[in-house]
Design a protein around this motif. Sequence first.
Motif, short mmCIF file in Angstrom:
data_model
loop_
_atom_site.label_atom_id
_atom_site.label_comp_id
_atom_site.label_asym_id
_atom_site.label_seq_id
_atom_site.Cartn_x
_atom_site.Cartn_y
_atom_site.Cartn_z
N PRO A 229 -40.07 24.32 -97.27
CA PRO A 229 -41.38 24.69 -96.74
C PRO A 229 -42.24 23.45 -96.46
O PRO A 229 -43.45 23.52 -96.59
CB PRO A 229 -41.97 25.48 -97.91
N HIS A 230 -41.62 22.36 -96.04
CA HIS A 230 -42.33 21.08 -96.01
C HIS A 230 -43.05 20.82 -94.68
O HIS A 230 -43.06 19.70 -94.17
CB HIS A 230 -41.36 19.94 -96.31
N PHE A 231 -43.57 21.87 -94.08
CA PHE A 231 -44.32 21.69 -92.83
C PHE A 231 -45.39 22.76 -92.72
O PHE A 231 -45.32 23.80 -93.38
CB PHE A 231 -43.38 21.73 -91.62
N ASP A 232 -46.35 22.49 -91.88
CA ASP A 232 -47.46 23.39 -91.60
C ASP A 232 -47.00 24.40 -90.55
O ASP A 232 -46.57 23.99 -89.46
CB ASP A 232 -48.63 22.51 -91.10
N HIS B 95 -34.88 17.31 -89.15
CA HIS B 95 -34.57 16.41 -88.05
C HIS B 95 -35.83 15.84 -87.38
O HIS B 95 -35.92 14.66 -87.10
CB HIS B 95 -33.70 17.15 -87.03
N ALA B 96 -36.79 16.72 -87.10
CA ALA B 96 -38.02 16.26 -86.41
C ALA B 96 -38.99 15.72 -87.46
O ALA B 96 -39.92 16.40 -87.90
CB ALA B 96 -38.64 17.40 -85.61
N ILE B 97 -38.79 14.47 -87.81
CA ILE B 97 -39.55 13.84 -88.91
C ILE B 97 -41.06 13.99 -88.68
O ILE B 97 -41.80 14.31 -89.60
CB ILE B 97 -39.17 12.34 -89.00
N ASN B 98 -41.48 13.80 -87.44
CA ASN B 98 -42.92 13.76 -87.15
C ASN B 98 -43.62 15.09 -87.38
O ASN B 98 -44.84 15.14 -87.40
CB ASN B 98 -43.15 13.31 -85.69
N LEU B 99 -42.86 16.17 -87.55
CA LEU B 99 -43.45 17.49 -87.71
C LEU B 99 -43.61 17.90 -89.18
O LEU B 99 -44.06 19.01 -89.47
CB LEU B 99 -42.60 18.55 -86.98
N HIS B 100 -43.27 17.01 -90.10
CA HIS B 100 -43.34 17.37 -91.51
C HIS B 100 -44.59 16.81 -92.18
O HIS B 100 -45.17 15.83 -91.71
CB HIS B 100 -42.08 16.89 -92.24
N TYR B 101 -44.99 17.44 -93.28
CA TYR B 101 -46.20 17.01 -94.00
C TYR B 101 -46.21 15.51 -94.27
O TYR B 101 -47.23 14.85 -94.17
CB TYR B 101 -46.29 17.73 -95.36
N ASN B 102 -45.06 14.98 -94.64
CA ASN B 102 -45.01 13.57 -95.05
C ASN B 102 -44.58 12.65 -93.90
O ASN B 102 -43.94 11.63 -94.13
CB ASN B 102 -44.06 13.43 -96.25
N ALA B 103 -44.96 13.00 -92.68
CA ALA B 103 -44.60 12.15 -91.53
C ALA B 103 -45.10 10.73 -91.72
O ALA B 103 -44.37 9.76 -91.46
CB ALA B 103 -45.17 12.74 -90.24
N LYS C 2 -44.77 4.70 -92.51
CA LYS C 2 -44.97 3.52 -93.36
C LYS C 2 -43.64 2.80 -93.58
O LYS C 2 -43.59 1.57 -93.49
CB LYS C 2 -45.59 3.94 -94.69
N GLN C 3 -42.58 3.57 -93.87
CA GLN C 3 -41.26 2.93 -94.07
C GLN C 3 -40.88 2.10 -92.85
O GLN C 3 -40.44 0.96 -92.96
CB GLN C 3 -40.18 4.00 -94.29
N ILE C 4 -41.03 2.69 -91.66
CA ILE C 4 -40.64 2.01 -90.42
C ILE C 4 -41.44 0.73 -90.23
O ILE C 4 -40.89 -0.35 -89.97
CB ILE C 4 -40.88 2.95 -89.19
N ASN C 5 -42.74 0.85 -90.40
CA ASN C 5 -43.58 -0.30 -90.08
C ASN C 5 -43.60 -1.34 -91.18
O ASN C 5 -43.84 -2.52 -90.92
CB ASN C 5 -44.98 0.18 -89.65
#
Length: 362
Positions: free
Chosen positions: A236-239, A324-332, A337-340
């Motif tokens: 349930p990790h998304f809005d 799969h769609a990382i940007n759609l989850h609560y912890n995007a 931060k990891q990437i940058n």
Amino acid sequence: MHTTTIGLWTLTAAVAAAKTCYNVTVAVPVTARNGVFDNIDTPQTNFDATSFVLSATRQGRNLTETALSGYATVSGHYNISTQYCMPNNRDSAYTLQILTHGMGFDKSYWDLPYNNYNYSYVDYVLSGDITHSPLAQLTRMVRNGEMPNIKTPAKVVHVGHSFGSAQTVALSAMYPELSDALVLTGYSTSADYMPMFLSGANFHQARLNCKNSDYTAGYLNSADLGSNIYLFLSPPHFDTGLLRYAEDNKKPMTIGELLTITGLPAQSNFTGPVYVIDGANDVPFCGGDCLHMGGNSASIPAAAKVVFPSASAFSAYVHPSTGHAINLHYNATGAYKQINDFLGAHGLLSKSHHHDHVRHHH
Ligand SMILES: *[C@@H]1O[C@H](CO)[C@@H](O)[C@H](O)[C@H]1NC(C)=O
Ligand SMILES: *[C@@H]1O[C@H](CO)[C@@H](O)[C@H](O)[C@H]1NC(C)=O
Ligand SMILES: *[C@@H]1O[C@H](CO)[C@@H](O)[C@H](O)[C@H]1NC(C)=O
Ligand SMILES: *[C@@H]1O[C@H](CO)[C@@H](O)[C@H](O)[C@H]1NC(C)=O
Ligand SMILES: *[C@@H]1O[C@H](CO)[C@@H](O)[C@H](O)[C@H]1NC(C)=O
Ligand SMILES: *[C@@H]1O[C@H](CO)[C@@H](O)[C@H](O)[C@H]1NC(C)=O
């Protein structure tokens, strides 16, 4: 109601103060060797779409191979839809991140307006350029200062998602000199789980499934909210409001993309740093569990290291509670931060992290 309105206005003002974005349609000259898939009929109906998936997922078969009749060189000018964003206080020597989206989305994947851009990668980095392939020509134009209104960057980082990551790998294999670093999100070298993706989509013809569609036959959409969750999200990790937004704005995939997504170069001689990040519960590239390798490798994304034998640095990361769609989850933003942090460790940060100010202005 009032709170919402004021919140929106305030945050919009804050965002507007921090970045300027504009849409640029770029005519890019392209010559490419394309697979010709004449040994397959374009699916015309929803019934045909299901038949296509049955053929594409039958065990022991390879529809890409049987559908392929040959290769052809295709040339032309293609209008590429891009969005260019820059922080208003950008330094003169800056790093440009070129972001490519995956199937089922368009360029807005990287700059989701939902909840006042709370999920926006672009807001996180405050610098970005978002586009489809043909990446190579577009990158050359940016590097040569041939893009209207876009200042020539000192460094260029390619950041892909899913199909966009596949294109980024292909770009780095053909033209390793065009990129200073690669970030591959929603990516692995495994094609084992593609049948889960194809089956879970329950594809419908886009022209029958979309509200206002003038797509021709062969453009396919995932069927509904349920298939959207299965392909892209980890409950349930998304809005659920963002799920609804994604469903309302979903973009079709072509059978050409579906037949070629796994046809990647086995190796890239890229010599810069490479970062791979996947949601732990990614279905299309990890079968729902990126850590479960059966002992051969630290993780399924870590196995991508073999593609980049000459990379100056390689790091793979499995981001928790995410599909799969990382940007759609609560912890995007945890993933951003990891990437940058990785890019920062290699002197490739586009910006100092002013985003913290922006985010908390409301
Ligand atoms: C860019 O184009 C999108 C549609 O693709 C539109 O929603 C958005 O408002 C445009 N942005 C600007 C700054 O014009
Ligand atoms: C299927 O065939 C294509 C084209 O020959 C090839 O590129 C691809 O690697 C094959 N896929 C698998 C899973 O063997
Ligand atoms: C690209 O855009 C230009 C200007 O908007 C238009 O004249 C041209 O027909 C477009 N080309 C294609 C291939 O769509
Ligand atoms: C924005 O995201 C943060 C986590 O990054 C969360 O704590 C906050 O509640 C979100 N705000 C909105 C308006 O969604
Ligand atoms: C990478 O380099 C190796 C060794 O020089 C070469 O054999 C191979 O063809 C190169 N691969 C690509 C994709 O250029
Ligand atoms: C959010 O993401 C970061 C980076 O992956 C991770 O360290 C952190 O534990 C995550 N937070 C939650 C609540 O999952």
